[in-house]
Scaffold this motif. Sequence first.
Motif: not given
Length: 82
Positions: A49-70
Amino acid sequence: MKHRISICLTDVQELITQKHPSVTTAKNGKVYINLDLWINDKADQYGNDIAVKVYNKDTKESKFVGNGKQYKPDATQTKAPF
């Protein structure tokens, strides 16, 4: 509340190699990456139920790099298992 996440280091290394804008090198030579975490209302098919992303401020795109659980303790547990 505790959370446990898993991050794909292969994807992070690729971002470092590409000099992604979210990756910085500190004065001490250590490399850091800024990550965004989302806690979703519903879990996916694997219970994440957790998503981990990296945001590119230049292109406004996100890349998924991981996930997790509470971690949600039940009433009988007194401390987290990790």
